[in-house]
Design a protein around this motif. Sequence first.
Motif: not given
Length: 318
Positions: A10, A13-17
Amino acid sequence: MSMYQVKPVCGGDMKVDLPTCMYTLPNVHAQQGGGCGDHALQNGEMDPALKALEARQDEIMRKLYELKAAVDGLAKTVTTPDADLDATTLSQSPAVSAFTGTADLDSLLGKDLGALRDIVINANPASPPLSLLVLHGLLCQRYRVLSSVHVHSSVSSVPPQLLSCLGPRHTESYTRHRFQLGFTLIWKDVPKLQMKFNTQSMCPIEGEANVARFLFRLLAADPQDAVTATQVDSWVDMAMFQLAEGGSKERVAVLRSLNSALGRSPWLLGQELTLADIVCACCLLQAGQAASAPANVQRWLQSCRNLGHFDCVYPLLQ
């Protein structure tokens, strides 16, 4: 040595909601400050339950220190008598009348809450406690005693004289509140005599000698002098362990000591009857040594009989 590489699964810069349906809490790991104790309450104060626990612990420690100080003080004033003390060689102190004191049952047995103070004794009919019967008669002269005799199912039969050893049955036995003491004797197949008084605040008392000491204290006749009290205990133990349970040589030695002591005074400890006289006389009669006793002992036994306190004993010896 180089290692193989793995491709990232992954992106960095992956964002988790995060869900918005729940309330949010502050991140406790990011807060600055001391340990977890500082966060017991949001306002920074210590938990009241923890404060109460600490105060209770301090109070317990304070009481323990006071108790230790009291025990240390008693240890400095109490001396242990020699186990090999010869009661016949100690100096005689001025005797005080054994049965002239006034006893307060509230101070001796605790506050009366309306219930009858009931003394229950389990005894084996094969070995009747003669000294306790004498003490029962003395208690009846001092207090209003409700006496009763029962037979346990472990005993098949009891001689009639044992059933009436405490005297005739009270006609007013149903009105227990009119009495000060209850004296219940149960003939039971027990290896050792046992007395129960208050099962909640005291353990059972075992052995005829120990029960006799307890009953004698109810007469307020205990000697105030430590030497005299030691002499009484020495004679009582000598009677129980050597006269009642010892061999022929031990009985001869006790008779010699009795004859020597009674040659100096009418009673074992001076001019008045004490627990030592009661227990020694009963053990001597029960062991069948009265007929062969020396002259001073014979005179002493006759004096015991003349008092009338031993009238309940002689019918059981026939």
